[in-house]
Enzyme design. Structure first.
Site, PDB file in Angstrom:
ATOM      1  N   TYR A 141       1.180  -1.587  -0.063  1.00 46.98           N
ATOM      2  CA  TYR A 141       0.023  -0.044  -0.328  1.00 46.98           C
ATOM      3  C   TYR A 141       0.886   1.405  -0.326  1.00 46.98           C
ATOM      4  O   TYR A 141       0.760   2.161  -0.056  1.00 46.98           O
ATOM      5  CB  TYR A 141      -0.411  -0.026   1.054  1.00 46.98           C
ATOM      6  N   LYS A 191       3.530 -15.835   2.416  1.00 43.39           N
ATOM      7  CA  LYS A 191       3.780 -15.832   1.962  1.00 43.39           C
ATOM      8  C   LYS A 191       4.979 -16.454   1.603  1.00 43.39           C
ATOM      9  O   LYS A 191       6.262 -16.351   0.748  1.00 43.39           O
ATOM     10  CB  LYS A 191       3.031 -15.555   0.384  1.00 43.39           C
ATOM     11  N   ASP A 223      -2.321 -18.833   1.362  1.00 46.98           N
ATOM     12  CA  ASP A 223      -3.585 -18.941   0.147  1.00 46.98           C
ATOM     13  C   ASP A 223      -4.139 -20.489   1.024  1.00 46.98           C
ATOM     14  O   ASP A 223      -4.800 -20.670   0.954  1.00 46.98           O
ATOM     15  CB  ASP A 223      -2.963 -20.043  -0.958  1.00 46.98           C
ATOM     16  N   ASP A 247      -6.644  -7.194   4.303  1.00 48.01           N
ATOM     17  CA  ASP A 247      -6.843  -7.085   3.400  1.00 48.01           C
ATOM     18  C   ASP A 247      -8.150  -7.837   2.745  1.00 48.01           C
ATOM     19  O   ASP A 247      -9.677  -7.802   3.260  1.00 48.01           O
ATOM     20  CB  ASP A 247      -6.479  -5.941   2.283  1.00 48.01           C
ATOM     21  N   ASP A 251     -12.071  -9.693   4.282  1.00 50.02           N
ATOM     22  CA  ASP A 251     -13.670  -9.594   3.491  1.00 50.02           C
ATOM     23  C   ASP A 251     -13.818 -10.736   3.834  1.00 50.02           C
ATOM     24  O   ASP A 251     -15.190 -10.957   3.505  1.00 50.02           O
ATOM     25  CB  ASP A 251     -13.620  -8.828   2.339  1.00 50.02           C
TER      26      ASP A 251
END
Ligand code: NAD
Ligand code: IPM
Ligand code: MN
Length: 359
Positions: A141, A191, A223, A247, A251
């Protein structure tokens, strides 16, 4: 107690849900005899329209001077042309950076009775009570360079994923501290099989972990984590992760709670300063209809009361009002089943305020 709360309603359903959270805070003020001063300022698309700047200086000043900030949501189709120079989301990112809000707490709970509202099976989601601790001021970001260069047809884009040990360590500590009074479990999501930033993340997390021998700890690749969140979500307690992973996973996790309209969040700095914001966005598909679920905003204001103002009993009163509202089978449109009455945004806020005032 006296407190100044800066309100940043923003765009789309942002102002709709913020208005209901204010009704709730006002009911708390009256019931407990506090003095809350609300100060409203522009952010996002609304600020671009009025001033050309998604985070005008007056807004930043009002946020800095406040004891806490309550934000609705920013963004929408009106401002989402990819070639636009200014975007509403830049306002949100800047205020997070300027206020040093590096830790974003996103609790995910299944309220009893809401199991049916989720797309997942009730037996999978019953007992879910987890919190995602998302790093909020680093990673992709904010990394430089970022941008698109070159001539059309031969353009190139770059985003930079950078983390320092210091940024990782302070976030990881928030996660471990949070786990202590809870179920004492931390899952660090990365990751590390591909990304250098994740390998540093894991290394730092393992170092900090040695200071918390009583906490059960696991590393999970992002993942796989996205899969475990729907396979065995009730196993999770505290999830710590970097900005973009947090983020996306939050959701996904919102559907455990039944809707995006249920997830509150607290964005915290090293001081007690905090910005409280629903996890959801401006929901352009339902904006202006008066049907958005205000509970994410209301529960965000409960987090504000507890964390920034230290008003723990008041926060519990707000949460109990939400419990009672849902417990009696009342549903907003996003949660209602076929043929069930759907409460409007304003009806929901009015009802919660009444419950709080009645005690
Ligand atoms: P969104 O979260 O706005 O909406 C996703 C889905 O969830 C939609 O179907 C929407 O109707 C539903 N939803 C969201 N909030 C709801 C509520 N309170 N009650 C009932 N249903 C709700 O995500 P999006 O559509 O991908 O993004 C829309 C805009 O919001 C974009 O411009 C995005 O950048 C912005 N956004 C802002 C924030 C923020 O300000 N914190 C967060 C996420 C997205
Ligand atoms: C969120 C939002 C923001 C983010 C956007 C609007 C910049 O999706 O708060 O989850 O990605 O952080
Ligand atoms: Mn998001």
């Amino acid at each position: 107690m006296k407190a100044t709360i800066t309100l940043l309603p923003g765009d789309g359903v942002g102002p709709e849900v913020t208005a209901e959270a204010v009704k709730v805070l006002d009911a708390v003020r009256r019931r407990f005899g506090h003095k809350f001063r609300f100060r409203e300022a522009l952010v996002g698309g609304a600020a671009i329209d009025a001033t050309g700047n998604p985070l005008p200086p007056e807004t930043l000043k009002a946020a800095r001077e406040a004891d806490a900030v309550l934000l609705g949501a920013v963004g929408g189709p009106k401002w989402s042309d990819p070639s636009a120079k200014v975007r509403p989301e830049q306002g949100l990112l800047r205020i997070r950076k300027e206020l040093g809000l590096f830790a974003n707490l996103r609790p995910v709970k299944v309220f009893p009775g809401l199991e049916k509202a989720s797309t997942l099976k009730p037996e999978v989601i019953s007992g879910v009570d987890l919190v995602i601790v998302r790093e909020l001021t680093g990673g992709l970001y904010f990394g430089e360079p970022q941008g698109i260069t070159g001539k059309p047809g031969a353009r190139e884009a770059v985003d930079t994923l950078r983390y320092t040990e210091k940024e990782i360590e302070r976030l990881v500590r928030v996660g471990f501290e949070l786990a202590r009074p809870r179920r004492k479990k931390v899952a660090s999501v990365d990751k590390a099989n591909v990304l250098a930033s994740s390998r540093l993340w894991r290394d730092v997390a393992h170092r900090v972990r040695r200071e918390y021998p009583e906490i059960e700890y696991e590393d999970i690749l992002v993942d796989a984590c996205s899969m475990y969140l729907v396979r065995r979500p009730a196993d999770f307690d505290v999830i710590i992760t970097e900005n973009l992973f947090g983020d996306i996973l939050s959701d996904e996790a919102s559907m455990l709670a039944g809707s995006m309209g249920m997830l509150p969040s607290a964005s915290l700095a090293e001081s007690s300063k905090g910005l409280y914001e629903p996890v959801h966005g401006s929901a352009p598909d339902i904006a202006g209809k008066g049907i958005a679920n205000p509970l994410a905003a209301v529960l965000s204001s409960a987090m504000l009361l507890e964390i920034s103002l230290g008003l723990v009993e008041e926060a519990r009163v707000v949460e109990r009002a939400v419990h009672a509202f849902l417990g009696e089978g009342n549903r907003t449109a996003d949660l209602a089943g076929p043929g069930e009455k759907a409460w409007s945004t304003a009806e929901t806020g009015d009802d919660l305020a009444r419950r709080i005032l009645k005690g």
